[in-house]
Design a protein around this motif. Sequence first.
Motif, PDB file in Angstrom:
ATOM      1  N   PHE A  75       0.844  -1.191   0.000  1.00  0.00           N
ATOM      2  CA  PHE A  75       0.000   0.000   0.000  1.00  0.00           C
ATOM      3  C   PHE A  75       0.883   1.246   0.000  1.00  0.00           C
ATOM      4  O   PHE A  75       1.975   1.252   0.560  1.00  0.00           O
ATOM      5  N   GLN A  84      -7.328  -5.471   1.160  1.00  0.00           N
ATOM      6  CA  GLN A  84      -7.451  -4.199   0.437  1.00  0.00           C
ATOM      7  C   GLN A  84      -8.670  -3.408   0.918  1.00  0.00           C
ATOM      8  O   GLN A  84      -8.575  -2.200   1.169  1.00  0.00           O
ATOM      9  N   LYS A 125      -6.029  -0.209  -8.123  1.00  0.00           N
ATOM     10  CA  LYS A 125      -6.686   0.604  -7.103  1.00  0.00           C
ATOM     11  C   LYS A 125      -7.988   1.244  -7.597  1.00  0.00           C
ATOM     12  O   LYS A 125      -8.642   1.966  -6.844  1.00  0.00           O
TER      13      LYS A 125
END
Length: 466
Positions: free
Chosen positions: A343, A401, A425
């Motif tokens: 991330f 996520q 994303k």
Amino acid sequence: MDTGEALRALEEQLGPRGFMLGAQTDERYLVDIKGTRGAMPLAVLRPASTAEVSRALALCHAAGIPVVTQGGRTGLVQSHVPCEGEVVLSMERMNAIETIDADAAMATVQSGVVLQALQERLDGEGLMFPLDLGARGSCTVGGNISTNAGGNRVIRYGMTRELVVGLEAVLADGTVLDGLKPLIKNNTGIDLKQLFIGSEGILGVVTRAVLRLVPRPGERTVALCAVGDFAQVRALLRQARQRLGGELTAFEVMWDSYYSRAVRIVGKAAPLPPGQPYYALIETSSAGAGGAANLEALLDEVLEAGTVSDAVIAKSGAENEALWKLRDISVEVTRTLMPAVPFDVSLPIAAMETFVPAFEAAVRAIDPRCDNIVYGHLGDGNLHLGVHQPPQRPETFQAIQEAVYGLVGKYSGSISAEHGIGVSKREFLPHSRSAQEIAAMHALKNALDPKHLLNRGRVLEHRAAA
């Protein structure tokens, strides 16, 4: 024009060095740095000039062929991995450093220039392009611009956006927008270059740029500090800003989860023993002598005040590099968690103290084996997180996520600080952008690329124009 006709025309226009059919495609055009493999493209296009980019895009536009642009292929969000039915547009042959203007402190370069090559060329001129990141040896200026790259020196010089003076870009239909004027002051309506900086190639292809340069520092010094709690980390940052002023180049922080692994990987005696909660790496750079003395004075102050529990300062260029190596080997450190979910987020600095424990609790609630690392460019609010994805449970990838990006949204952060959105994303974009903002992005896409041919499905979900 149908696809076959367009491919034959592209081969004629670009020649044998500039055109490869999909069956001839090298593996390097198919995979990203994480090993994600895309589909075999219809062809790989390798133009050598803006004019060739323009002609290639015009032909693809006429035939309705989608195009994915590639620079140094160092991206982490699957932006450049080809999808079925696309052609790859590689900018690797457009790699010229065209001019360096020492008086104006600007350089005009083609988008395929590798960042490190530019840095090394400028070094001999007594100048520096301030952007610096771990992928410097392979990432390209065009890719840096398209993702608005950040890296190690943002606290002093800003993101790539602040370093671009002029820009040339080619639209989906082949139209060339020439905005290469080397002018700092140029208030002549909408600043079109800003549309292409950070938009990940979905609005146009960056071909050339005028970049802002700075004098090469005469002195550069790095220190590493062990810090006992996050309030002291914040206090150290405040004191560093006050004491060092414009000489403060970097303020990186490694949680012990990261630092202890980095020390083991380096395999040498640790500059500071692991086991403290935080390790802050501070860099100063100055035109002449004095920066090291200022950094030493800062360390004396914070050690005496108890803000840091221990510190070490580099006494040579080799020692500078040795301290930076602990931070630069982040890819190797992340591999200790493999399989891992990475991330790249931004948060208000004040929120990090509570965010990180909440993040750790959230991923361990999914699976107690979800070990993690935390590090980042704390001086500009950017944290990098790595989470171990336990084997035998592939569904945990999505769960991790959703948990992390949901938490970032609750803290009013950004799901992407510097890596971009790409494909990986895209579904989480609403955690950082409102519905109205996303609608405005779609409107721009429809206006500049109405057939949705450029980097289709990256950043934004593919929608046919109304």
